[in-house]
Scaffold this active site. Structure first.
Site, PDB file in Angstrom:
ATOM      1  N   ASP A  33      64.370 -48.783  86.170  1.00 19.77           N
ATOM      2  CA  ASP A  33      65.388 -47.773  86.433  1.00 19.77           C
ATOM      3  C   ASP A  33      66.476 -47.843  85.366  1.00 19.77           C
ATOM      4  O   ASP A  33      66.977 -46.821  84.906  1.00 19.77           O
ATOM      5  CB  ASP A  33      66.048 -48.021  87.792  1.00 19.77           C
ATOM      6  N   TYR A  34      66.798 -49.066  84.992  1.00 18.83           N
ATOM      7  CA  TYR A  34      67.870 -49.255  84.015  1.00 18.83           C
ATOM      8  C   TYR A  34      67.518 -48.592  82.683  1.00 18.83           C
ATOM      9  O   TYR A  34      68.304 -47.818  82.125  1.00 18.83           O
ATOM     10  CB  TYR A  34      68.153 -50.749  83.823  1.00 18.83           C
ATOM     11  N   ASP A  35      66.294 -48.873  82.209  1.00 23.17           N
ATOM     12  CA  ASP A  35      65.880 -48.277  80.936  1.00 23.17           C
ATOM     13  C   ASP A  35      65.840 -46.757  81.011  1.00 23.17           C
ATOM     14  O   ASP A  35      66.170 -46.055  80.055  1.00 23.17           O
ATOM     15  CB  ASP A  35      64.503 -48.817  80.519  1.00 23.17           C
ATOM     16  N   ASP A  37      67.756 -44.907  82.906  1.00 26.88           N
ATOM     17  CA  ASP A  37      69.138 -44.423  82.875  1.00 26.88           C
ATOM     18  C   ASP A  37      69.726 -44.443  81.468  1.00 26.88           C
ATOM     19  O   ASP A  37      70.476 -43.544  81.090  1.00 26.88           O
ATOM     20  CB  ASP A  37      70.015 -45.268  83.804  1.00 26.88           C
ATOM     21  N   SER A  82      51.985 -16.088 106.867  1.00 28.78           N
ATOM     22  CA  SER A  82      52.030 -17.200 107.803  1.00 28.78           C
ATOM     23  C   SER A  82      50.571 -17.645 108.023  1.00 28.78           C
ATOM     24  O   SER A  82      49.681 -17.170 107.326  1.00 28.78           O
ATOM     25  CB  SER A  82      52.734 -16.655 109.035  1.00 28.78           C
ATOM     26  N   LEU A  83      50.324 -18.534 108.957  1.00 27.93           N
ATOM     27  CA  LEU A  83      48.944 -18.959 109.218  1.00 27.93           C
ATOM     28  C   LEU A  83      48.635 -18.743 110.688  1.00 27.93           C
ATOM     29  O   LEU A  83      49.496 -18.947 111.537  1.00 27.93           O
ATOM     30  CB  LEU A  83      48.775 -20.450 108.912  1.00 27.93           C
ATOM     31  N   GLU A 113      43.168 -29.677 104.431  1.00 29.98           N
ATOM     32  CA  GLU A 113      44.383 -30.307 103.918  1.00 29.98           C
ATOM     33  C   GLU A 113      45.280 -30.591 105.102  1.00 29.98           C
ATOM     34  O   GLU A 113      45.156 -29.951 106.136  1.00 29.98           O
ATOM     35  CB  GLU A 113      45.170 -29.320 103.033  1.00 29.98           C
ATOM     36  N   LYS A 115      48.725 -30.261 107.103  1.00 35.32           N
ATOM     37  CA  LYS A 115      49.773 -29.247 107.162  1.00 35.32           C
ATOM     38  C   LYS A 115      51.105 -29.976 107.053  1.00 35.32           C
ATOM     39  O   LYS A 115      51.495 -30.711 107.954  1.00 35.32           O
ATOM     40  CB  LYS A 115      49.685 -28.470 108.472  1.00 35.32           C
ATOM     41  N   ASP A 117      54.945 -30.624 107.013  1.00 35.22           N
ATOM     42  CA  ASP A 117      55.959 -30.036 107.876  1.00 35.22           C
ATOM     43  C   ASP A 117      57.323 -30.037 107.198  1.00 35.22           C
ATOM     44  O   ASP A 117      58.057 -31.009 107.266  1.00 35.22           O
ATOM     45  CB  ASP A 117      55.999 -30.847 109.178  1.00 35.22           C
ATOM     46  N   ARG A 136      60.655 -18.989 101.457  1.00 37.91           N
ATOM     47  CA  ARG A 136      59.765 -18.012 102.044  1.00 37.91           C
ATOM     48  C   ARG A 136      60.524 -16.834 102.646  1.00 37.91           C
ATOM     49  O   ARG A 136      60.076 -15.702 102.596  1.00 37.91           O
ATOM     50  CB  ARG A 136      58.916 -18.681 103.116  1.00 37.91           C
ATOM     51  N   TYR A 224      50.211 -26.738  97.694  1.00 40.77           N
ATOM     52  CA  TYR A 224      48.927 -26.448  98.344  1.00 40.77           C
ATOM     53  C   TYR A 224      48.261 -25.131  97.955  1.00 40.77           C
ATOM     54  O   TYR A 224      47.198 -24.814  98.439  1.00 40.77           O
ATOM     55  CB  TYR A 224      49.079 -26.509  99.866  1.00 40.77           C
ATOM     56  N   LYS A 287      40.679 -24.090 104.941  1.00 41.88           N
ATOM     57  CA  LYS A 287      40.599 -22.893 104.096  1.00 41.88           C
ATOM     58  C   LYS A 287      39.181 -22.679 103.605  1.00 41.88           C
ATOM     59  O   LYS A 287      38.478 -23.657 103.310  1.00 41.88           O
ATOM     60  CB  LYS A 287      41.519 -23.048 102.877  1.00 41.88           C
ATOM     61  N   LYS A 311      46.421 -27.202 115.011  1.00 42.91           N
ATOM     62  CA  LYS A 311      47.610 -27.946 115.423  1.00 42.91           C
ATOM     63  C   LYS A 311      47.207 -29.182 116.213  1.00 42.91           C
ATOM     64  O   LYS A 311      46.430 -29.073 117.171  1.00 42.91           O
ATOM     65  CB  LYS A 311      48.499 -27.063 116.307  1.00 42.91           C
ATOM     66  N   CYS A 405      72.631 -10.570 137.655  1.00 40.25           N
ATOM     67  CA  CYS A 405      72.858 -10.973 136.269  1.00 40.25           C
ATOM     68  C   CYS A 405      73.953 -12.037 136.180  1.00 40.25           C
ATOM     69  O   CYS A 405      75.050 -11.835 136.704  1.00 40.25           O
ATOM     70  CB  CYS A 405      73.247  -9.755 135.439  1.00 40.25           C
ATOM     71  N   CYS A 408      77.000 -10.129 134.172  1.00 41.93           N
ATOM     72  CA  CYS A 408      77.766  -8.983 134.661  1.00 41.93           C
ATOM     73  C   CYS A 408      77.557  -8.743 136.146  1.00 41.93           C
ATOM     74  O   CYS A 408      78.071  -7.775 136.709  1.00 41.93           O
ATOM     75  CB  CYS A 408      77.411  -7.732 133.872  1.00 41.93           C
ATOM     76  N   CYS A 423      68.313  -7.199 133.389  1.00 37.27           N
ATOM     77  CA  CYS A 423      69.603  -6.676 133.831  1.00 37.27           C
ATOM     78  C   CYS A 423      69.659  -5.233 133.342  1.00 37.27           C
ATOM     79  O   CYS A 423      69.611  -4.984 132.144  1.00 37.27           O
ATOM     80  CB  CYS A 423      70.746  -7.485 133.223  1.00 37.27           C
ATOM     81  N   CYS A 429      76.801  -4.713 130.157  1.00 41.31           N
ATOM     82  CA  CYS A 429      76.566  -6.151 130.227  1.00 41.31           C
ATOM     83  C   CYS A 429      76.971  -6.787 128.882  1.00 41.31           C
ATOM     84  O   CYS A 429      76.351  -6.506 127.857  1.00 41.31           O
ATOM     85  CB  CYS A 429      75.094  -6.394 130.529  1.00 41.31           C
TER      86      CYS A 429
HETATM   87  P1  AMP Z   1      53.514 -21.305 110.173  1.00 38.96           P
HETATM   88  O1  AMP Z   1      54.903 -21.501 109.581  1.00 38.96           O
HETATM   89  O2  AMP Z   1      53.277 -22.116 111.403  1.00 38.96           O
HETATM   90  O3  AMP Z   1      53.114 -19.877 110.253  1.00 38.96           O
HETATM   91  O4  AMP Z   1      52.527 -21.972 109.128  1.00 38.96           O
HETATM   92  C1  AMP Z   1      52.399 -21.469 107.858  1.00 38.96           C
HETATM   93  C2  AMP Z   1      53.078 -22.379 106.893  1.00 38.96           C
HETATM   94  O5  AMP Z   1      52.465 -23.645 106.827  1.00 38.96           O
HETATM   95  C3  AMP Z   1      52.977 -21.876 105.508  1.00 38.96           C
HETATM   96  O6  AMP Z   1      53.976 -20.925 105.240  1.00 38.96           O
HETATM   97  C4  AMP Z   1      53.183 -23.112 104.688  1.00 38.96           C
HETATM   98  O7  AMP Z   1      54.525 -23.211 104.332  1.00 38.96           O
HETATM   99  C5  AMP Z   1      52.887 -24.255 105.629  1.00 38.96           C
HETATM  100  N1  AMP Z   1      51.904 -25.213 105.130  1.00 38.96           N
HETATM  101  C6  AMP Z   1      52.056 -26.553 105.190  1.00 38.96           C
HETATM  102  N2  AMP Z   1      51.012 -27.186 104.658  1.00 38.96           N
HETATM  103  C7  AMP Z   1      50.153 -26.247 104.215  1.00 38.96           C
HETATM  104  C8  AMP Z   1      48.888 -26.297 103.564  1.00 38.96           C
HETATM  105  N3  AMP Z   1      48.287 -27.444 103.266  1.00 38.96           N
HETATM  106  N4  AMP Z   1      48.310 -25.120 103.258  1.00 38.96           N
HETATM  107  C9  AMP Z   1      48.901 -23.950 103.563  1.00 38.96           C
HETATM  108  N5  AMP Z   1      50.092 -23.838 104.179  1.00 38.96           N
HETATM  109  C10 AMP Z   1      50.731 -24.978 104.516  1.00 38.96           C
HETATM  110 ZN    ZN Z   2      74.038  -8.114 132.909  1.00 32.04          ZN
END
Ligand code: AMP
Ligand code: ZN
Length: 667
Positions: A33-35, A37, A82-83, A113, A115, A117, A136, A224, A287, A311, A405, A408, A423, A429
């Site tokens: 790390d020193y080198d 820096d 999205s997926l 792969e 997923k 998070d 996104r 990915y 995929k 999932k 409600c 209200c 309501c 309301c």
């Molecule tokens: P969701 O947000 O539940 O609709 O899931 C879709 C999101 O999963 C995508 O927008 C990616 O950002 C994310 N993601 C994470 N890992 C992967 C992967 N290996 N391949 C594709 N999407 C991924």
């Molecule tokens: Zn109400």
């Protein structure tokens, strides 16, 4: 002399780039790390003395320091989808069947792969240099957070080896657990509340105004997916290998599988092993490996057909239900909420959980003081899934659902077939009134800067607004005296409201908050009717004849249009010059020439890309579908059309046309 200095600068930059890559991507440092820096300091000095050699992608730019007040909104060149989700082997097998139906009996292979998070990011590279990084957002538009992303050391600013001139690469910004825990320890030591979970902290980091703050956070970027007009690879797996070679961090936990059984082995393995990973994962993404097949399968309105997320089973915890409270939504829908003894669930502290509706409470026989199981699935809000009856107290009483409600006090209604209570006091309301305005100003709707949900409540409480049209009458002098307001914030608010007059009609239509008219439906309706006037005089029959508009939506629009107060509101919006019809620009090239015709597009084209072709079909009133059926009017065939598609079209006697035939149709 000066070229010598330039050479020295370049040499240091390249050296430091290499060391960054070794350390942050390959996890294998070759200098101390020193080198490191010392070299970095040397480069910083040289760059300071020779500002003419500035380079935005120099390793010195990673320390951050730039401040961004408002991140610029950028339209994605390629939509970020999205997926779809799956939860069982059966779900995956069904997915495979849908693919086989689409592609026929072509050979299939899958990549698996993890997923990751975190927060999704789209990086664009031109001639081997990072040119921007965009979140996104809503999938169509995101925020340009390049300045912050540059501080993440595993994101290469300059590439190595063989790459295409221009491409986008997608990945996830994550906060590894070790770094997250360290950050939290520091916060707790400083007497601050800990961050809730790594994912939210990662995505929050991207929007920090001070990039030097971002640079301090131990963020990482896992990639990915590469998107490019043309890639010299046949498979997704190969593109990932290439991504790794040119400098990106692509995890090793990737496998090519020949069938769903193999996919499931991968899933089972990682379902256990994931607990030993340095970062969080909530599933596996499967995929179709072949890129040509991916192209052939295409996308639904929401997600690629060629990929699916699996999932991992949600984690469950038991805890005590202290109280049931009721929330009123902007449409008047009532949602019961469980207030729980705080419990740690999948890394988050959970205090509240959804109970959905009255039937759910009755079916599960959920009662106050019960010990209940809470689960965290894909959704943000956890839910109560069952009661632990062995722990029920003897004096316990069945839950009586509210009749009035909570806001209200109006008697609640429940329509036939509706799961929720409503309501009916739409215009009186308070929560519904502010809810509608909050929806109106929200990002996907009018996207009004300088005005937030709490301020809407304040303005309402002060009697300054009682509907969204009132926003356009607001004066700075009225706002300045309010709590937490000042001249500057008042100016920003009024300016933000003024700017919303440029928001296109389709978004305005969504902003109006007509029940069941979400973003996609609003787009459809805007395109079909072209103005609010045309939409509001449309009959129920006319509405249901529009593609994808069903009874429920049609009725809701008719109800909205017949309501006098809505008519007045719309008239006011018009008088303020809010966009209530499609702009001329968005209407050019739009015709009805292909009205009522359904197209299937297959193969590779020379004059336009497959997406341009699809857009041309839709712009001219036609419909694009993914698979050939009796309802298909034409198949537009390009080079390399799938053999099974051809056979199917021929069997059903559907006209196969080429690109030129198509262009003639719309000339
Ligand atoms: P969701 O947000 O539940 O609709 O899931 C879709 C999101 O999963 C995508 O927008 C990616 O950002 C994310 N993601 C994470 N890992 C992967 C992967 N290996 N391949 C594709 N999407 C991924
Ligand atoms: Zn109400």
């Amino acid at each position: 002399m000066s070229t010598e200095i330039h050479q020295k600068i370049n040499q240091l930059r390249e050296e430091l780039r290499q060391h960054n890559h070794n350390y942050y991507v390959l996890d294998h440092a070759v200098i101390s790390d020193y080198d490191f820096d010392v070299k970095l300091k040397e480069l910083q000095e040289l760059e300071k003395e020779n500002p003419q050699y500035f380079d935005a992608n120099s390793p010195t730019q990673r320390v951050g320091g730039g401040i961004t007040k408002n991140f610029e909104t950028v339209t994605h060149k390629n939509r970020m989808y999205s997926l779809d989700n799956s939860y069982s082997k059966e779900d995956l097998q069904d997915w495979e069947k849908r693919i086989q139906k689409n592609l026929g009996d072509e050979n299939l292979e899958y990549t698996c792969e993890l997923k990751y998070d975190g927060a999704s990011i789209n990086l664009t590279y031109k001639n081997g240099k990072l040119i921007n990084a965009v979140t996104r957002g809503d999938g169509f538009q995101g925020d340009d957070v390049t300045i912050n992303i540059k501080t993440i050391k595993s994101v290469p600013l300059v590439l190595q080896g063989d790459f295409v001139d221009y491409f986008e690469i997608r990945g996830e910004i994550i906060l590894p657990l070790e770094g997250f825990n360290k950050m939290n320890k520091e916060r707790i030591d400083a007497g601050e509340d800990p961050y809730r979970n790594p994912r939210n902290t990662a995505s929050g980091s991207l929007k920090l105004q001070d990039s030097a703050e971002v640079a301090k956070r131990p963020l990482d970027c896992l990639l990915y997916h590469i998107v490019a007009d043309e890639l010299p690879f046949e498979s997704h797996f190969k593109t990932l290998e290439n991504a790794r070679e040119i400098g990106f961090k692509v995890p090793d936990a990737i496998e090519v599988c020949k069938n769903i059984d193999e996919v499931f082995n991968f899933i089972n393995h990682w379902n256990i092993e994931r607990h030993n990973l340095p970062y969080e994962t909530d599933g596996v993404v499967v995929k179709v490996n072949n890129l040509y097949q991916q192209d052939e399968l295409g996308y639904t309105a929401k997600a690629p057909r060629w990929a699916i997320a699996y999932k991992f089973k949600a984690e469950q915890e038991s805890t005590i239900l202290h109280e049931i409270t009721y929330q009123v939504g902007r449409t008047g829908a009532i949602t019961p909420v469980a207030n729980l003894e705080p419990v740690l669930l999948a890394g988050t502290i959970v205090k509240r959980a959804s109970l959905h509706n009255a039937d759910q409470i009755e079916r599960l026989d959920i009662r106050v003081e019960d010990t209940v199981f809470v689960e965290k699935g894909g959704e943000i809000i956890p839910k109560v899934v069952k009661v632990d009856f062995t722990k029920r107290l003897t004096h316990s009483q069945p839950t009586k659902y509210i009749t009035h409600c909570p806001d209200c006090n109006t008697l609640l209604e429940r329509k036939e077939g509706d799961a929720k209570h409503y309501c009916p006091n739409q215009y009186g309301c308070p929560t519904q009134i502010t809810g509608r305005i909050q929806h109106f100003i929200s990002r996907k709707a009018m996207d009004i800067d300088g005005l937030g949900a709490e301020t809407v409540e304040l303005l309402f409480k002060e009697g300054l607004i009682s509907n969204y049209a009132d926003l356009y009458d607001l004066q700075e002098e009225q706002i300045i005296p309010l709590e937490r307001m000042a001249e500057k914030s008042a100016q920003n608010m009024v300016l933000g409201i003024e700017n919303s007059k440029k928001i296109p009609f389709e978004k305005v239509l969504f902003a109006l908050g007509i029940r069941f008219v979400g973003e996609t439906v609003a787009k459809k309706l805007a395109k079909h009717y072209k103005s609010i006037d045309q939409l509001m005089i449309a009959s129920f029959e006319d509405l249901v004849s529009v593609d994808e508009i069903g009874d429920r939506i049609a009725q809701s629009i008719v109800d909205f249009s017949n309501d006098l107060s809505n008519i007045q509101l719309i008239d006011r919006l018009k008088s303020y010059n809010v966009q209530l019809e499609m702009s001329v620009e968005s209407q050019v090239n739009q015709t009805d020439k292909l009205q009522g015709k359904a197209f299937v597009v297959s193969g590779v084209f020379t004059k336009m890309s497959r997406n341009e072709l699809k857009k041309a079909i839709e712009d001219n009133g036609g419909k694009v579908s993914s698979s050939i059926s009796k309802k298909t009017s034409y198949v537009v065939a390009g080079d390399k059309m799938g053999p099974s598609k051809r056979t199917k079209a021929e069997n059903l006697k559907i006209l196969i046309i080429n690109e030129n035939d198509f262009l003639e149709m719309i000339e």
